[in-house]
Write an enzyme that holds these catalytic residues in place. Sequence first.
Site, mmCIF file in Angstrom:
data_model
loop_
_atom_site.group_PDB
_atom_site.id
_atom_site.type_symbol
_atom_site.label_atom_id
_atom_site.label_comp_id
_atom_site.label_asym_id
_atom_site.label_seq_id
_atom_site.Cartn_x
_atom_site.Cartn_y
_atom_site.Cartn_z
ATOM 1 N N GLU A 166 -1.473 9.996 43.443
ATOM 2 C CA GLU A 166 -1.379 8.615 42.958
ATOM 3 C C GLU A 166 -0.004 8.319 42.366
ATOM 4 O O GLU A 166 0.614 9.193 41.767
ATOM 5 C CB GLU A 166 -2.428 8.384 41.865
ATOM 6 C CG GLU A 166 -3.840 8.437 42.385
ATOM 7 C CD GLU A 166 -4.866 8.295 41.266
ATOM 8 O OE1 GLU A 166 -5.991 7.891 41.560
ATOM 9 O OE2 GLU A 166 -4.536 8.589 40.105
ATOM 10 N N CYS A 168 5.251 5.473 37.553
ATOM 11 C CA CYS A 168 4.570 6.656 37.030
ATOM 12 C C CYS A 168 4.191 7.509 38.235
ATOM 13 O O CYS A 168 3.441 7.059 39.098
ATOM 14 C CB CYS A 168 3.331 6.220 36.256
ATOM 15 S SG CYS A 168 2.312 7.601 35.730
ATOM 16 N N CYS A 198 -4.492 19.578 39.259
ATOM 17 C CA CYS A 198 -3.828 20.231 38.123
ATOM 18 C C CYS A 198 -4.625 21.465 37.730
ATOM 19 O O CYS A 198 -5.851 21.458 37.771
ATOM 20 C CB CYS A 198 -3.722 19.284 36.930
ATOM 21 S SG CYS A 198 -2.818 20.007 35.533
ATOM 22 N N CYS A 208 -7.624 20.395 31.250
ATOM 23 C CA CYS A 208 -7.952 19.612 30.055
ATOM 24 C C CYS A 208 -9.282 18.881 30.321
ATOM 25 O O CYS A 208 -9.427 18.220 31.355
ATOM 26 C CB CYS A 208 -6.851 18.607 29.744
ATOM 27 S SG CYS A 208 -5.226 19.375 29.580
ATOM 28 N N CYS A 219 -9.626 15.016 31.209
ATOM 29 C CA CYS A 219 -8.719 14.462 32.218
ATOM 30 C C CYS A 219 -9.329 14.508 33.619
ATOM 31 O O CYS A 219 -9.792 15.562 34.066
ATOM 32 C CB CYS A 219 -7.411 15.254 32.182
ATOM 33 S SG CYS A 219 -6.323 14.885 33.564
ATOM 34 N N SER A 234 6.304 14.353 30.946
ATOM 35 C CA SER A 234 5.187 14.602 30.029
ATOM 36 C C SER A 234 4.586 15.965 30.339
ATOM 37 O O SER A 234 4.267 16.267 31.487
ATOM 38 C CB SER A 234 4.122 13.514 30.216
ATOM 39 O OG SER A 234 2.980 13.808 29.431
ATOM 40 N N SER A 242 1.733 16.306 25.212
ATOM 41 C CA SER A 242 0.340 15.900 24.991
ATOM 42 C C SER A 242 -0.266 16.808 23.939
ATOM 43 O O SER A 242 -0.525 17.977 24.201
ATOM 44 C CB SER A 242 -0.435 16.011 26.303
ATOM 45 O OG SER A 242 0.182 15.188 27.278
ATOM 46 N N HIS A 287 -2.856 15.753 21.086
ATOM 47 C CA HIS A 287 -4.274 15.348 21.011
ATOM 48 C C HIS A 287 -5.100 15.995 19.906
ATOM 49 O O HIS A 287 -6.163 15.480 19.549
ATOM 50 C CB HIS A 287 -5.001 15.555 22.345
ATOM 51 C CG HIS A 287 -4.341 14.914 23.535
ATOM 52 N ND1 HIS A 287 -3.761 13.670 23.476
ATOM 53 C CD2 HIS A 287 -4.164 15.354 24.802
ATOM 54 C CE1 HIS A 287 -3.258 13.372 24.671
ATOM 55 N NE2 HIS A 287 -3.486 14.371 25.493
ATOM 56 N N CYS A 319 -9.714 6.218 40.183
ATOM 57 C CA CYS A 319 -8.447 6.706 39.669
ATOM 58 C C CYS A 319 -8.553 8.075 39.026
ATOM 59 O O CYS A 319 -9.591 8.455 38.513
ATOM 60 C CB CYS A 319 -7.853 5.643 38.761
ATOM 61 S SG CYS A 319 -7.662 6.012 37.081
HETATM 62 N N1 SAH Z 1 0.122 17.019 32.776
HETATM 63 C C1 SAH Z 1 0.972 16.239 31.952
HETATM 64 C C2 SAH Z 1 1.278 14.875 32.522
HETATM 65 C C3 SAH Z 1 0.172 14.157 33.233
HETATM 66 S S1 SAH Z 1 -1.161 13.637 32.213
HETATM 67 C C4 SAH Z 1 0.363 16.129 30.558
HETATM 68 O O1 SAH Z 1 -0.771 16.517 30.374
HETATM 69 O O2 SAH Z 1 1.071 15.667 29.667
HETATM 70 C C5 SAH Z 1 -0.446 12.204 31.390
HETATM 71 C C6 SAH Z 1 -1.079 11.900 30.049
HETATM 72 O O3 SAH Z 1 -2.405 11.368 30.213
HETATM 73 C C7 SAH Z 1 -1.234 13.125 29.141
HETATM 74 O O4 SAH Z 1 -0.833 12.784 27.832
HETATM 75 C C8 SAH Z 1 -2.718 13.388 29.183
HETATM 76 O O5 SAH Z 1 -3.151 14.096 28.066
HETATM 77 C C9 SAH Z 1 -3.252 11.990 29.257
HETATM 78 N N2 SAH Z 1 -4.639 11.861 29.685
HETATM 79 C C10 SAH Z 1 -5.271 12.546 30.653
HETATM 80 N N3 SAH Z 1 -6.552 12.114 30.759
HETATM 81 C C11 SAH Z 1 -6.730 11.164 29.840
HETATM 82 C C12 SAH Z 1 -7.835 10.342 29.454
HETATM 83 N N4 SAH Z 1 -8.999 10.434 30.064
HETATM 84 N N5 SAH Z 1 -7.660 9.452 28.455
HETATM 85 C C13 SAH Z 1 -6.460 9.358 27.837
HETATM 86 N N6 SAH Z 1 -5.374 10.095 28.153
HETATM 87 C C14 SAH Z 1 -5.515 10.994 29.144
HETATM 88 FE FE1 SF4 Z 2 -3.286 18.511 33.885
HETATM 89 FE FE2 SF4 Z 2 -2.110 16.773 32.215
HETATM 90 FE FE3 SF4 Z 2 -4.612 16.378 33.124
HETATM 91 FE FE4 SF4 Z 2 -4.160 18.334 31.388
HETATM 92 S S1 SF4 Z 2 -3.903 16.123 31.016
HETATM 93 S S2 SF4 Z 2 -5.401 18.500 33.216
HETATM 94 S S3 SF4 Z 2 -2.159 19.020 32.030
HETATM 95 S S4 SF4 Z 2 -2.757 16.384 34.315
#
Ligand code: SAH
Ligand code: SF4
Length: 347
Positions: free
Chosen positions: A90, A104, A111, A115, A118, A191, A214, A216, A333
Amino acid sequence: MINLYELSFDELSDYVVQLGDKKFRAKQLWNWLYNRRVDNFDAMQNLPNTLIEKLKENATLGTLNLVAQENSGDGTEKRLYRLHDGQLIESVLMPYEDDRRTACISSQAGCAMGCVFCATGQMGYSRNLTATEIFEQAMRFARELEADGDRLSNVVLMGMGEPFHNYDATLTAVRRLMDDLGIGARHITISTVGLVPQIRRFADEGLQVRLAVSLHKADDTERSALMPVNKRWNIQELIDACRYYTEQTNRRVTFEWAAIADENDTPAEAHKLGRLLAGLLCHVNIIPLNPTGGYSGMPADSSKIEKFINILNHYNVNATVRVRRGIDISAGCGQLKTAVIRADEIN
Ligand code: SAH
Ligand code: SF4
């Protein structure tokens, strides 16, 4: 077929000669690719027809195959591309009123970081993208904006994947964004989930590219439960690496904080975070969690977030929360919809 975006200038020169034309044509071709940013060979008016025909037969301007697109009422545009081997990734474009145009883009298909909140993490890892696949996502937007007399101004590596888990390709792509698309380092953000050795390596690159981390959670046990990477590098190691980045670059780090109701939106958590970040050159971007199918957490309330920010301010830690972008284009998405919002805060 040769993807011209794969070729360096020297390689392009050799290629033009291989096609039976003069070397100096490479300069013209390069200009069409990266300055004029056209999306077809017929537009390359100063090239001879023989060369144009040969290019049409043997070369492509990119390999990303657009399979779906959603446009949001606020101008945000989300795309799904199919790669040559069928992988789906995407990209999102966000236009802003002050004329910024932010792309973006993704760094991996899926990945490996897992997490729990995510959508991409829930999908698992498929493969790294090549530098050209990363670069090309921005190029596509740049090309289309150019055709409208507009310009891509910012890029964030906040799409699918962990950029520092694909470090070399990401850095190559970032350098090409600067050199070939003319996007300033300060207008590019990477990021990361918090890969400590790569943060340190990145700090040593001598680039002014922005770093977002990130975070959190401010507690190790709890962060490990949300973000398995924390078991490998804990919060203190992560903060130390971030401090190293600020010292090397004189740039602040942005910490991303997906605000989850009753999980990380409490005053106690805010105090913990404030103590952790006090004195560090940084900024906290707070965004309510974007609920995903595989995780039961809900977004935090705005009143709670407001209190959270006030507490951070007591520690002289800056924090902001901003409105969501592309809220109406959530269908199908990964977590890009959220990244869209987050990018909004960083740029
Ligand atoms: N892998 C990298 C970049 C891609 S994720 C990272 O983790 O930083 C981009 C951002 O979206 C990160 O800050 C991630 O923690 C956040 N993110 C992922 N899923 C999310 C969700 N469901 N709600 C809010 N933020 C989310
Ligand atoms: Fe990967 Fe970033 Fe999603 Fe974590 S938040 S699973 S590092 S894409």
